[in-house]
Design a protein around this motif. Structure first.
Motif, PDB file in Angstrom:
ATOM      1  N   PHE A 149       0.767  -1.159   0.037  1.00  0.00           N
ATOM      2  CA  PHE A 149      -0.037   0.137   0.122  1.00  0.00           C
ATOM      3  C   PHE A 149       0.962   1.187   0.031  1.00  0.00           C
ATOM      4  O   PHE A 149       0.604   2.179  -1.006  1.00  0.00           O
ATOM      5  CB  PHE A 149      -0.976  -0.036   1.250  1.00  0.00           C
ATOM      6  CG  PHE A 149      -1.688   1.041   1.511  1.00  0.00           C
ATOM      7  CD1 PHE A 149      -2.761   1.449   0.621  1.00  0.00           C
ATOM      8  CD2 PHE A 149      -1.422   2.023   2.642  1.00  0.00           C
ATOM      9  CE1 PHE A 149      -3.736   2.737   0.954  1.00  0.00           C
ATOM     10  CE2 PHE A 149      -2.229   3.379   2.902  1.00  0.00           C
ATOM     11  CZ  PHE A 149      -3.398   3.605   1.974  1.00  0.00           C
ATOM     12  N   GLU A 150       1.897   1.356   0.787  1.00  0.00           N
ATOM     13  CA  GLU A 150       2.776   2.424   0.892  1.00  0.00           C
ATOM     14  C   GLU A 150       3.457   2.716  -0.123  1.00  0.00           C
ATOM     15  O   GLU A 150       3.856   3.896  -0.629  1.00  0.00           O
ATOM     16  CB  GLU A 150       3.512   2.348   2.311  1.00  0.00           C
ATOM     17  CG  GLU A 150       2.556   2.208   3.641  1.00  0.00           C
ATOM     18  CD  GLU A 150       2.097   3.810   3.822  1.00  0.00           C
ATOM     19  OE1 GLU A 150       1.965   4.772   2.904  1.00  0.00           O
ATOM     20  OE2 GLU A 150       1.374   3.894   4.679  1.00  0.00           O
ATOM     21  N   TYR A 207       0.683   5.873   6.585  1.00  0.00           N
ATOM     22  CA  TYR A 207      -0.558   6.668   6.266  1.00  0.00           C
ATOM     23  C   TYR A 207      -1.147   7.599   7.648  1.00  0.00           C
ATOM     24  O   TYR A 207      -1.645   8.535   7.379  1.00  0.00           O
ATOM     25  CB  TYR A 207      -1.605   5.640   5.826  1.00  0.00           C
ATOM     26  CG  TYR A 207      -3.093   6.051   5.612  1.00  0.00           C
ATOM     27  CD1 TYR A 207      -3.338   6.756   4.563  1.00  0.00           C
ATOM     28  CD2 TYR A 207      -4.067   5.544   6.511  1.00  0.00           C
ATOM     29  CE1 TYR A 207      -4.664   7.070   4.365  1.00  0.00           C
ATOM     30  CE2 TYR A 207      -5.354   6.247   6.335  1.00  0.00           C
ATOM     31  CZ  TYR A 207      -5.612   6.802   5.399  1.00  0.00           C
ATOM     32  OH  TYR A 207      -6.977   7.063   5.135  1.00  0.00           O
ATOM     33  N   ALA A 208      -0.950   6.682   8.778  1.00  0.00           N
ATOM     34  CA  ALA A 208      -1.579   7.342   9.830  1.00  0.00           C
ATOM     35  C   ALA A 208      -0.411   7.740  11.035  1.00  0.00           C
ATOM     36  O   ALA A 208      -0.442   7.244  11.917  1.00  0.00           O
ATOM     37  CB  ALA A 208      -2.568   6.533  10.639  1.00  0.00           C
ATOM     38  N   ALA A 209       0.503   8.444  10.422  1.00  0.00           N
ATOM     39  CA  ALA A 209       1.631   8.906  11.142  1.00  0.00           C
ATOM     40  C   ALA A 209       1.193   9.899  12.450  1.00  0.00           C
ATOM     41  O   ALA A 209       0.206  10.649  12.182  1.00  0.00           O
ATOM     42  CB  ALA A 209       2.497   9.839  10.304  1.00  0.00           C
ATOM     43  N   ARG A 210       1.929   9.507  13.530  1.00  0.00           N
ATOM     44  CA  ARG A 210       1.458  10.286  14.783  1.00  0.00           C
ATOM     45  C   ARG A 210       2.380  11.486  14.727  1.00  0.00           C
ATOM     46  O   ARG A 210       1.747  12.603  15.350  1.00  0.00           O
ATOM     47  CB  ARG A 210       1.721   9.245  15.996  1.00  0.00           C
ATOM     48  CG  ARG A 210       0.640   8.158  16.073  1.00  0.00           C
ATOM     49  CD  ARG A 210       1.101   7.184  17.320  1.00  0.00           C
ATOM     50  NE  ARG A 210       0.048   6.338  17.500  1.00  0.00           N
ATOM     51  CZ  ARG A 210      -0.457   5.214  16.933  1.00  0.00           C
ATOM     52  NH1 ARG A 210       0.353   4.919  15.607  1.00  0.00           N
ATOM     53  NH2 ARG A 210      -1.441   4.491  17.256  1.00  0.00           N
ATOM     54  N   GLU A 258       1.364  13.317   4.091  1.00  0.00           N
ATOM     55  CA  GLU A 258       1.616  13.605   2.699  1.00  0.00           C
ATOM     56  C   GLU A 258       2.447  14.902   2.485  1.00  0.00           C
ATOM     57  O   GLU A 258       3.371  15.077   1.958  1.00  0.00           O
ATOM     58  CB  GLU A 258       0.357  13.816   1.838  1.00  0.00           C
ATOM     59  CG  GLU A 258      -0.322  12.485   1.564  1.00  0.00           C
ATOM     60  CD  GLU A 258      -1.134  12.155   2.889  1.00  0.00           C
ATOM     61  OE1 GLU A 258      -1.597  10.850   2.739  1.00  0.00           O
ATOM     62  OE2 GLU A 258      -1.519  12.734   3.503  1.00  0.00           O
ATOM     63  N   ARG A 259       2.124  15.889   3.417  1.00  0.00           N
ATOM     64  CA  ARG A 259       2.918  17.042   3.256  1.00  0.00           C
ATOM     65  C   ARG A 259       4.513  16.925   3.963  1.00  0.00           C
ATOM     66  O   ARG A 259       5.507  17.309   3.165  1.00  0.00           O
ATOM     67  CB  ARG A 259       2.089  18.001   4.351  1.00  0.00           C
ATOM     68  CG  ARG A 259       3.040  19.625   4.116  1.00  0.00           C
ATOM     69  CD  ARG A 259       2.235  20.493   5.246  1.00  0.00           C
ATOM     70  NE  ARG A 259       3.203  21.589   5.392  1.00  0.00           N
ATOM     71  CZ  ARG A 259       2.664  22.340   6.730  1.00  0.00           C
ATOM     72  NH1 ARG A 259       1.703  22.200   7.516  1.00  0.00           N
ATOM     73  NH2 ARG A 259       3.584  23.500   7.140  1.00  0.00           N
ATOM     74  N   ILE A 260       4.336  16.317   4.997  1.00  0.00           N
ATOM     75  CA  ILE A 260       5.827  15.949   5.480  1.00  0.00           C
ATOM     76  C   ILE A 260       6.684  14.989   4.547  1.00  0.00           C
ATOM     77  O   ILE A 260       7.849  15.216   4.336  1.00  0.00           O
ATOM     78  CB  ILE A 260       5.836  15.260   6.968  1.00  0.00           C
ATOM     79  CG1 ILE A 260       7.275  15.374   7.457  1.00  0.00           C
ATOM     80  CG2 ILE A 260       5.311  13.910   7.121  1.00  0.00           C
ATOM     81  CD1 ILE A 260       7.840  16.839   7.672  1.00  0.00           C
ATOM     82  N   LEU A 293      10.048  15.800   2.854  1.00  0.00           N
ATOM     83  CA  LEU A 293      11.478  14.891   3.164  1.00  0.00           C
ATOM     84  C   LEU A 293      11.799  14.624   1.941  1.00  0.00           C
ATOM     85  O   LEU A 293      13.063  14.434   1.608  1.00  0.00           O
ATOM     86  CB  LEU A 293      10.824  13.760   3.854  1.00  0.00           C
ATOM     87  CG  LEU A 293      10.616  13.819   5.178  1.00  0.00           C
ATOM     88  CD1 LEU A 293      10.108  12.642   5.829  1.00  0.00           C
ATOM     89  CD2 LEU A 293      12.222  14.012   5.918  1.00  0.00           C
ATOM     90  N   ARG A 294      11.220  14.474   0.661  1.00  0.00           N
ATOM     91  CA  ARG A 294      11.512  14.021  -0.543  1.00  0.00           C
ATOM     92  C   ARG A 294      12.449  15.161  -1.104  1.00  0.00           C
ATOM     93  O   ARG A 294      13.638  15.131  -1.715  1.00  0.00           O
ATOM     94  CB  ARG A 294      10.528  13.683  -1.661  1.00  0.00           C
ATOM     95  CG  ARG A 294       9.759  12.296  -1.374  1.00  0.00           C
ATOM     96  CD  ARG A 294       9.105  11.876  -2.720  1.00  0.00           C
ATOM     97  NE  ARG A 294       7.803  12.823  -2.754  1.00  0.00           N
ATOM     98  CZ  ARG A 294       6.804  12.459  -2.053  1.00  0.00           C
ATOM     99  NH1 ARG A 294       6.487  11.642  -1.273  1.00  0.00           N
ATOM    100  NH2 ARG A 294       5.676  13.528  -2.273  1.00  0.00           N
TER     101      ARG A 294
END
Length: 381
Positions: A240-241, A260-263, A363-365, A369-370
């Motif tokens: 998925f990732e 997907y659900a980063a804390r 998605e923003r972080i 990072l990319r």
């Protein structure tokens, strides 16, 4: 040990790395891991220090409301705190600095002087860990080790050369196998804390390894998720990732992504494409790719801002005696840094209720990072 040396004869463990075994003044084990083609002498100095006896093994208490075990280790209050370079306890010993490592080294691993678990190994205390009721306790048996990545005073895993990173990975794999073979060890945890914001008390580039007398709460929660979602859950998460906009790096054997659900404001997971139980089960090809790819990831995280980013790099491994075909090795790198001069602090909802609120969309972080990773050369020195 052989001859006049303070260490045993070298043994090859993989990747051209050799291991030498020694003892510290109070009986703790010390392991030297030499780089391939190391220029270090074959002889290693003895530890001539007269040390106090090792502290008594702590006891752990069961929290009846959660089922968690809490190790009460008072001896840890005496740990070194941000010493100057001339008294670095992880540097090679000198006439002025009676440190923990008696000889020059490439990578060194030794038993922690102030362990949270151990030095005694776990004991079966009439089923204390499995029993119910108030006031339950047990010996906090286990093993805690310090892994010195380099003899330098300051740095982290990300500042190593690819060759040295491979030596550390071989040491991690070897220690995982050795600790897993000790009586009563149920899970082995390899990790690196980086930065005073995380609570690091020594700037020396190092990490730690814990051998627990139980399967940790985080892994028990994963096992419950596998029961609910299916034993192929980790494989499906990786697939998925790898198709998501959160993918950061992809090699032949590994992929890194923001989940997907980063804390946390910065959270990156690194997983092998072929599931393995732990670091000891990695193939030579997996280890060879991991060294430069992981270094590039860490340097990309540091390129986000003008100053180094604090983090916890946690290698999640399968339990030693069960569910090894269900739980796969993965790295979870997390940082509380949510800006150049801002940290995320766990307040009421997260700390008290375990109900997380993310400050930055994953998605923003991932996009940030990319962009940072694009500034890091693919071929690292």
């Amino acid at each position: 040990m052989s001859g006049a040396s303070g260490a045993s004869a070298p043994e090859f463990i993989g990747g051209g790395v050799t291991r030498r075994v020694s003892r510290l003044g109070d009986g703790r084990e010390l392991f030297y891991y030499d780089d391939p083609g190391s220029t270090l002498p074959s002889e290693r100095a003895f530890d001539a220090r007269l040390l106090d006896p090792r502290p008594e093994t702590a006891r752990m208490r069961r929290d009846v409301l959660t089922g968690d075990w809490i190790s009460v280790a008072d001896a840890r209050q005496n740990r070194a705190h941000l010493p100057p370079p001339e008294f670095d306890p992880l540097a090679p010993q000198t006439s002025r600095n009676p440190s923990e490592v008696p000889a020059m080294y490439d990578v060194a691993v030794f038993e922690n002087r102030s362990p949270a678990f151990g030095p005694a190994l776990p004991l079966a205390e009439a089923g204390a860990q499995a029993s119910t009721g108030l006031g339950r306790s047990a010996v906090a048996g286990g093993r805690c080790e310090v892994v010195c990545f380099s003899p330098e005073f300051a740095g982290s895993f990300g500042t190593l050369s690819p060759a040295r990173a491979r030596t550390v990975i071989e040491a991690w794999a070897d220690r995982t196998a050795q600790l897993s073979a000790l009586p009563g060890i149920e899970q082995v945890f390899v990790f690196e804390n980086r930065g005073v914001e995380i609570g690091v008390t020594l700037p020396h580039p190092h990490g730690q390894i814990y051998g627990y007398p139980y399967v940790t709460p985080r892994t028990e929660r994963l096992l419950a998720s596998l029961d609910r979602e299916g034993d192929d859950l980790l494989d499906r998460v990786l697939d998925f990732e790898r198709q998501s906009p959160r993918l950061l790096l992809e090699g032949d054997h590994w992929s890194a992504f923001v989940p997907y659900a980063a804390r946390w404001p910065i959270e990156v997971h690194l997983m092998p494409h072929r599931r393995v139980a732990d670091l000891a089960a990695l193939s030579d090809d997996q280890k060879a790719e991991l060294a430069p790819l992981y270094l590039r990831l860490l340097r990309g995280v540091d390129a986000l801002y003008d100053t180094p980013t604090p983090y916890i790099a946690a290698w999640h491994q399968a339990p030693v005696h069960r569910d090894r075909d269900r739980v796969g090795l993965r790295l979870e790198l997390t940082s509380p840094r949510r800006g150049a001069d801002r940290l995320k602090h766990l307040a009421g909802s997260e700390a008290a209720m375990g109900a997380w609120i993310a400050d930055i969309a994953p998605e923003r972080i991932a996009e940030q990072l990319r962009e940072a990773l694009a500034t890091v050369p693919e071929r690292l020195a």
